[in-house]
Design a protein around this motif. Structure first.
Motif, PDB file in Angstrom:
ATOM      1  N   MET A  37     -39.379   7.055 -72.299  1.00  0.00           N
ATOM      2  CA  MET A  37     -39.256   7.398 -73.697  1.00  0.00           C
ATOM      3  C   MET A  37     -38.911   8.312 -74.490  1.00  0.00           C
ATOM      4  N   SER A  38     -38.131   7.876 -75.793  1.00  0.00           N
ATOM      5  CA  SER A  38     -37.507   8.430 -76.704  1.00  0.00           C
ATOM      6  C   SER A  38     -38.196   9.004 -77.884  1.00  0.00           C
ATOM      7  N   ASP A  39     -38.436  10.660 -77.855  1.00  0.00           N
ATOM      8  CA  ASP A  39     -39.427  10.899 -79.452  1.00  0.00           C
ATOM      9  C   ASP A  39     -38.284  11.175 -80.592  1.00  0.00           C
ATOM     10  N   THR A  40     -37.451   9.662 -81.037  1.00  0.00           N
ATOM     11  CA  THR A  40     -36.238   9.809 -82.261  1.00  0.00           C
ATOM     12  C   THR A  40     -36.410   8.468 -81.393  1.00  0.00           C
ATOM     13  N   GLU A  41     -36.190   7.409 -82.650  1.00  0.00           N
ATOM     14  CA  GLU A  41     -35.770   6.364 -83.228  1.00  0.00           C
ATOM     15  C   GLU A  41     -34.579   5.422 -82.293  1.00  0.00           C
ATOM     16  N   TYR A  42     -33.885   6.879 -81.534  1.00  0.00           N
ATOM     17  CA  TYR A  42     -32.557   6.627 -80.582  1.00  0.00           C
ATOM     18  C   TYR A  42     -32.687   6.720 -79.565  1.00  0.00           C
ATOM     19  N   VAL A  43     -32.206   6.407 -78.610  1.00  0.00           N
ATOM     20  CA  VAL A  43     -32.659   6.218 -77.228  1.00  0.00           C
ATOM     21  C   VAL A  43     -31.169   6.865 -76.261  1.00  0.00           C
ATOM     22  N   SER A  44     -31.213   7.623 -75.571  1.00  0.00           N
ATOM     23  CA  SER A  44     -29.753   8.052 -75.615  1.00  0.00           C
ATOM     24  C   SER A  44     -29.694   8.593 -73.739  1.00  0.00           C
ATOM     25  N   ILE A  45     -28.081   7.631 -73.186  1.00  0.00           N
ATOM     26  CA  ILE A  45     -28.515   7.392 -71.184  1.00  0.00           C
ATOM     27  C   ILE A  45     -26.776   7.866 -71.547  1.00  0.00           C
ATOM     28  N   ASP A  46     -26.800   8.922 -70.540  1.00  0.00           N
ATOM     29  CA  ASP A  46     -25.995   9.877 -70.090  1.00  0.00           C
ATOM     30  C   ASP A  46     -25.327   9.155 -68.920  1.00  0.00           C
ATOM     31  N   VAL A  47     -23.970   8.569 -69.032  1.00  0.00           N
ATOM     32  CA  VAL A  47     -22.808   7.882 -67.886  1.00  0.00           C
ATOM     33  C   VAL A  47     -22.006   8.699 -67.361  1.00  0.00           C
ATOM     34  N   ASP A  48     -22.448   8.744 -66.326  1.00  0.00           N
ATOM     35  CA  ASP A  48     -20.597   9.576 -65.642  1.00  0.00           C
ATOM     36  C   ASP A  48     -19.210   8.570 -65.298  1.00  0.00           C
ATOM     37  N   VAL A  49     -18.573   9.110 -66.065  1.00  0.00           N
ATOM     38  CA  VAL A  49     -17.036   8.001 -66.525  1.00  0.00           C
ATOM     39  C   VAL A  49     -16.013   8.477 -65.425  1.00  0.00           C
ATOM     40  N   GLY A  50     -16.416   9.472 -64.592  1.00  0.00           N
ATOM     41  CA  GLY A  50     -15.353  10.031 -63.725  1.00  0.00           C
ATOM     42  C   GLY A  50     -14.621   9.008 -63.073  1.00  0.00           C
ATOM     43  N   LYS A  51     -13.389   8.638 -63.043  1.00  0.00           N
ATOM     44  CA  LYS A  51     -12.737   8.139 -62.348  1.00  0.00           C
ATOM     45  C   LYS A  51     -11.975   8.487 -61.247  1.00  0.00           C
ATOM     46  N   ARG A  52     -11.698   7.256 -60.447  1.00  0.00           N
ATOM     47  CA  ARG A  52     -11.075   7.450 -59.006  1.00  0.00           C
ATOM     48  C   ARG A  52      -9.777   8.157 -58.959  1.00  0.00           C
ATOM     49  N   ALA A 307     -50.049   6.987 -88.015  1.00  0.00           N
ATOM     50  CA  ALA A 307     -51.833   6.778 -86.780  1.00  0.00           C
ATOM     51  C   ALA A 307     -51.566   7.893 -85.915  1.00  0.00           C
ATOM     52  N   PHE A 308     -50.099   7.158 -84.623  1.00  0.00           N
ATOM     53  CA  PHE A 308     -49.608   7.553 -83.524  1.00  0.00           C
ATOM     54  C   PHE A 308     -49.018   8.236 -83.450  1.00  0.00           C
ATOM     55  N   ASN A 309     -48.724   9.124 -84.739  1.00  0.00           N
ATOM     56  CA  ASN A 309     -48.540  10.597 -84.984  1.00  0.00           C
ATOM     57  C   ASN A 309     -46.828  10.777 -84.255  1.00  0.00           C
ATOM     58  N   TYR A 310     -46.290   9.355 -84.384  1.00  0.00           N
ATOM     59  CA  TYR A 310     -45.366   9.252 -84.075  1.00  0.00           C
ATOM     60  C   TYR A 310     -44.793   9.188 -82.687  1.00  0.00           C
ATOM     61  N   GLN A 311     -45.398   8.691 -82.282  1.00  0.00           N
ATOM     62  CA  GLN A 311     -45.137   8.581 -80.847  1.00  0.00           C
ATOM     63  C   GLN A 311     -44.570   7.825 -80.169  1.00  0.00           C
ATOM     64  N   SER A 312     -43.968   8.381 -78.966  1.00  0.00           N
ATOM     65  CA  SER A 312     -43.183   6.941 -78.138  1.00  0.00           C
ATOM     66  C   SER A 312     -44.074   6.347 -77.224  1.00  0.00           C
ATOM     67  N   LEU A 313     -44.980   4.989 -77.856  1.00  0.00           N
ATOM     68  CA  LEU A 313     -45.563   3.675 -76.757  1.00  0.00           C
ATOM     69  C   LEU A 313     -44.915   3.195 -76.541  1.00  0.00           C
ATOM     70  N   PRO A 314     -45.272   2.046 -75.223  1.00  0.00           N
ATOM     71  CA  PRO A 314     -44.516   1.012 -74.741  1.00  0.00           C
ATOM     72  C   PRO A 314     -45.187   0.107 -76.336  1.00  0.00           C
ATOM     73  N   TYR A 315     -46.482  -0.008 -75.950  1.00  0.00           N
ATOM     74  CA  TYR A 315     -47.479  -0.720 -76.853  1.00  0.00           C
ATOM     75  C   TYR A 315     -48.169   0.411 -77.966  1.00  0.00           C
ATOM     76  N   ALA A 316     -48.454  -0.276 -79.010  1.00  0.00           N
ATOM     77  CA  ALA A 316     -49.030   1.101 -79.974  1.00  0.00           C
ATOM     78  C   ALA A 316     -50.651  -0.058 -80.421  1.00  0.00           C
ATOM     79  N   PRO A 317     -51.339  -0.561 -80.597  1.00  0.00           N
ATOM     80  CA  PRO A 317     -52.466  -1.585 -80.895  1.00  0.00           C
ATOM     81  C   PRO A 317     -53.148  -0.770 -81.731  1.00  0.00           C
ATOM     82  N   LYS A 318     -52.912  -1.372 -82.727  1.00  0.00           N
ATOM     83  CA  LYS A 318     -54.037  -1.222 -84.273  1.00  0.00           C
ATOM     84  C   LYS A 318     -55.291  -1.916 -84.526  1.00  0.00           C
TER      85      LYS A 318
END
Length: 357
Positions: A37-52, A307-318
């Motif tokens: 769940m992200s508290d912004t419009e964007y989602v960030s994922i860290d990926v380990d890109v270490g080589k062999r 109405a949802f205080n700009y929360q991150s929700l999977p489903y936001a019904p109103k």
């Protein structure tokens, strides 16, 4: 008006016929179990890109060699946005609803509440089916195309290596190869391909595949492989994922046994596209190879609604009312995206001509 006496001879409803076309979410649950769940419009994922890499050889009499630190990269994605808005028929609360005794035994307010619940359940089903579609797109091509009202079409490319998207052609296709040897010939193309592809995936990602997902046609050709016939393991009753030897078909995915390190599945599910045409989630003749090393994630961005205080929700019904003319509206909002965090830990191959659409 139609004659309702034709519904049931006893003139009484004894049950409700449920909708069997609800989303199954097999791809989501199997390969995208993590939820962010992200508290912004964007989602960030860290990926380990270490080589062999290997440690450098250096004489003990000279200064040590400076080695670059292991790197990671942060991938940033902007989820799509969903607004499912409905205006339920105001006449439903004064009419018998599905499953209610003919003649009626519910109050109008009870019918309205039940109708709202049914509509919101359908809204959630539609969001889940959209997520399952996004999961299938990510597994098949390593990208998801997002198109809708109010913004240009965007292709979210997760950057999967091109070697992991395979399209067999000519005599290399499983159905063509099988036809060439005949039903009584030695046919080992599928098992050979799977062995080769697993090594490609291992090289590109370091990930180990644990699941093979087939469609109807690719499965029938896979089990025609002479090597496969000799080595599929069918767990017995009482063991996890026990298999019935007879033919079985299930909504979503049917477990078919184990072959080597792989759990075998036959997957069938469909969706209705923007042109109101029913399409398969996976085109028949496909094979998907992946596993837990994909580290698939379902991510949800902010709901852009005070109405949802700009929360991150999977489903936001109103829901709200308009006074004149009287009308209740309901809306379900979501900001979802599926992310194959280690995108090269999946492979998709088109191996045969589609038979089932």
């Amino acid at each position: 008006m139609p004659n309702n006496t034709f519904i049931y001879d006893t003139n009484a409803l004894i049950g409700v016929v449920p909708n069997l076309k609800r989303p199954q979410k097999f791809l989501l649950d199997r390969f995208f179990p993590n939820i962010v769940m992200s508290d912004t419009e964007y989602v960030s994922i860290d990926v380990d890109v270490g080589k062999r890499r290997m440690s450098p050889f250096v004489s003990p009499l000279v200064e040590g060699k400076l080695v670059e630190q292991r790197r990671f990269q942060t991938n940033v994605f902007k989820p799509a946005y969903i607004k499912d808005k409905r205006a339920p028929d105001l006449r439903k609360p004064v009419r018998r609803m599905i499953g209610e005794r003919i003649g009626g035994d519910l109050m109008g307010a009870e019918r309205e509440a039940a109708n709202l619940e049914a509509e919101m359940t359908d809204q959630i089903d539609m969001i889940d089916r959209r997520l399952e579609w996004m999961a299938s797109q990510a597994l098949v091509g390593g990208s998801v195309t997002i198109a809708g009202d109010g913004f240009p079409t965007v292709v979210v490319d997760f950057g999967r290596d091109a070697a992991l998207s395979i399209a067999l052609s000519g005599s290399a296709k499983w159905d063509t190869a099988f036809a060439a040897v005949g039903a009584n010939g030695i046919f080992t193309v599928p098992s050979t391909n799977i062995e080769q592809w697993s090594h490609i995936m291992l090289k590109k990602s370091g990930g180990v595949a644990t699941d093979l997902i087939f469609t109807t046609t690719s499965w029938l050709l896979f089990i025609a492989d002479t090597n496969v016939q000799k080595s599929v393991y069918y767990p017995r009753v009482g063991e996890s994922n026990n298999v019935n030897y007879g033919s079985q078909t299930q909504r979503g995915a049917q477990y078919k046994g184990k072959w080597g390190q792989y759990d075998l599945w036959v997957y069938n599910d469909w969706y209705v596209d923007d042109n109101n045409v029913e399409q398969p989630m996976l085109v028949d003749g496909s094979v998907i190879m992946s596993g837990a090393d994909l580290m698939g994630t379902r991510a949800f961005g902010q709901i852009l609604d005070p109405a949802f205080n700009y929360q991150s929700l999977p489903y936001a019904p109103k829901t709200w009312l308009e006074n004149d003319p009287a009308q209740r509206f309901i809306m379900m909002q979501s900001s979802p995206i599926v992310i194959p965090s280690r995108v090269n830990a999946s492979l998709c191959a088109s191996v045969a001509t589609a038979v089932v659409s």
